[in-house]
Design a protein around this motif. Structure first.
Motif, short mmCIF file in Angstrom:
data_model
loop_
_atom_site.label_atom_id
_atom_site.label_comp_id
_atom_site.label_asym_id
_atom_site.label_seq_id
_atom_site.Cartn_x
_atom_site.Cartn_y
_atom_site.Cartn_z
N VAL A 1 -17.28 -1.91 3.59
CA VAL A 1 -17.50 -2.36 2.22
C VAL A 1 -16.15 -2.72 1.63
CG1 VAL A 1 -18.27 -1.65 -0.06
CG2 VAL A 1 -19.54 -0.91 1.97
N ARG A 2 -16.05 -3.91 1.08
CA ARG A 2 -14.74 -4.38 0.63
C ARG A 2 -14.24 -3.62 -0.59
NH1 ARG A 2 -14.05 -10.85 1.04
NH2 ARG A 2 -14.09 -11.01 3.30
N GLN A 3 -12.96 -3.32 -0.58
CA GLN A 3 -12.27 -2.73 -1.72
C GLN A 3 -11.23 -3.75 -2.20
OE1 GLN A 3 -13.70 0.10 -2.17
NE2 GLN A 3 -14.12 1.06 -0.20
N ARG A 4 -10.77 -3.57 -3.40
CA ARG A 4 -9.70 -4.43 -3.92
C ARG A 4 -8.42 -3.61 -3.99
NH1 ARG A 4 -12.68 -7.76 -8.89
NH2 ARG A 4 -14.07 -8.97 -7.55
N LEU A 5 -7.37 -4.15 -3.40
CA LEU A 5 -6.10 -3.45 -3.34
C LEU A 5 -5.01 -4.32 -3.95
CD1 LEU A 5 -4.48 -0.99 -2.21
CD2 LEU A 5 -4.10 -2.35 -0.16
N TYR A 6 -4.25 -3.75 -4.87
CA TYR A 6 -3.18 -4.46 -5.53
C TYR A 6 -1.87 -3.71 -5.33
CZ TYR A 6 -6.97 -6.78 -8.04
OH TYR A 6 -8.11 -7.49 -8.35
N ARG A 7 -0.79 -4.46 -5.34
CA ARG A 7 0.53 -3.86 -5.36
C ARG A 7 1.04 -3.86 -6.80
NH1 ARG A 7 5.84 -4.76 -1.61
NH2 ARG A 7 7.38 -4.05 -3.12
N LEU A 8 1.49 -2.71 -7.25
CA LEU A 8 1.98 -2.54 -8.60
C LEU A 8 3.46 -2.19 -8.53
CD1 LEU A 8 1.13 -2.34 -11.64
CD2 LEU A 8 0.83 0.10 -11.24
N ASP A 9 4.33 -3.08 -9.01
CA ASP A 9 5.77 -2.85 -9.00
C ASP A 9 6.22 -2.35 -10.37
OD1 ASP A 9 5.95 -5.81 -7.06
OD2 ASP A 9 6.27 -3.77 -6.32
N THR A 10 6.87 -1.19 -10.42
CA THR A 10 7.32 -0.60 -11.68
C THR A 10 8.76 -0.16 -11.54
OG1 THR A 10 6.90 1.76 -11.27
CG2 THR A 10 4.99 0.39 -11.77
N ASP A 11 9.34 0.30 -12.64
CA ASP A 11 10.70 0.83 -12.55
C ASP A 11 10.74 2.19 -11.87
OD1 ASP A 11 9.51 2.28 -14.52
OD2 ASP A 11 10.88 1.66 -16.13
N GLN A 12 9.56 2.74 -11.52
CA GLN A 12 9.47 3.99 -10.77
C GLN A 12 9.17 3.74 -9.28
OE1 GLN A 12 10.10 6.98 -12.31
NE2 GLN A 12 10.62 5.63 -14.04
N GLY A 13 9.14 2.49 -8.89
CA GLY A 13 8.84 2.14 -7.51
C GLY A 13 7.58 1.30 -7.42
#
Length: 308
Positions: free
Chosen positions: A21-33
């Motif tokens: 079952v498909r999931q949605r995955l995002y990359r989140l870039d922050t000042d904490q990594g």
């Protein structure tokens, strides 16, 4: 001033292979990594997701040094892990060293003292394959003839899944260490996607993992040495191998059987669902199951021979 974060869809977002079952995955870039943020598809989930148990298990595994993304937070519909760079693992036999290390990792996972409160229940395997074949023929499904020719085999597979003796022990484990849930970082494993974690008969976990790493997309090129490397690594990691037998492969067969039936029902409905795989992918999953499951089932003696 630096923006607090940027977000983009990750390259490894929706796995194009029609298995999950498909999931949605995002990359989140922050000042904490950088973080991997996964939105879970709860609508199509065919099991209860014990989010608190899984998160505790992940935290225990990470604290014990299991190579995996650091778990940051979890809710009923969103998981956050620290982003890990690595190479995708192709669906092909891995190296002996990689397989050995996966076995060691499993041995260490099974030695964890992590609480697990969720009690899962398994429904009997459905015996409705003749009815499904009749409905497929009546609605002119493109794989209807193939399904009809294998109905007796699918009934035998369902009976095998229901009656196969599991020798134990039952362990708390990942339950889904497959190529698409692994990365290679400097040639060494990183274990992803712990959502299916739970209790499982040890032989089923070892058989599913070792076979998936020792073969390609089908069963024509299984590398026995790679299969054995996983088991050798497991022993080196402190594990004890269970008795040989068909139970090593029943979880893999049962999971594939359930996935195939679920996709058959989606195809028989004949409408494009708003969630989960699109109709074309469901048809592809059905074709793969209708062809691959009888082949795997007929090869059980050959697969058992891998156990030595």
């Amino acid at each position: 001033m630096r923006e607090p974060f940027t977000s983009r869809r990750a390259d490894r977002a929706d796995d194009p292979r029609p298995r999950r079952v498909r999931q949605r995955l995002y990359r989140l870039d922050t000042d904490q990594g950088s973080f991997a943020v996964k939105e879970l598809n709860l609508v199509d989930r065919r099991w209860t997701y014990p989010v608190e148990d899984v998160f505790r298990f992940e935290r225990a595994a990470f604290a014990a040094g299991i190579p995996m993304p650091e778990p940051i937070s979890a809710s009923h519909d969103t998981l956050v892990h620290r982003w890990v760079e690595g190479e995708k693992v192709p669906e092909a036999p891995v190296s002996s060293a990689y397989a050995f290390e996966i076995g060691e990792i499993l041995g260490r996972i099974h030695a964890l003292d992590a609480p697990w409160t969720h009690v899962s229940t398994e429904d009997p395997t459905s015996p409705d394959w003749p009815e499904l074949a009749a409905r497929a023929a009546a609605t002119a499904q493109p794989w209807a003839d193939e399904l009809a020719s294998h109905v007796e085999t699918f009934l035998a597979i369902a009976d095998f899944v229901d009656t196969c003796e599991r020798p134990g022990p039952v362990v708390l484990t990942h339950r889904d260490i497959q190529p698409w849930n692994l990365l290679a970082r400097k040639g060494r494993p990183v274990v992803l996607d712990w959502e299916l974690s739970g209790m499982l008969d040890l032989s089923s976990e070892l058989g599913s993992t070792a076979l998936s790493l020792a073969k390609g997309p089908d069963f024509d090129d299984i590398k026995p040495a790679i299969f054995r490397s996983v088991l050798n690594g497991y022993v080196a990691g402190g594990g004890v191998l269970p008795p040989s037998g068909p139970s090593w492969f029943v979880f893999m067969i049962g999971g594939w059987l359930g996935h195939t039936r679920w996709n058959i029902l989606r195809c028989l409905a004949g409408v494009e669902a708003s969630t989960g795989p699109d109709l074309a992918l469901s048809h592809e999953s059905v074709r793969n199951g209708v062809r691959g499951l009888p082949d795997m089932f007929c090869r059980l003696p050959e697969l058992e021979a891998l156990l030595g």
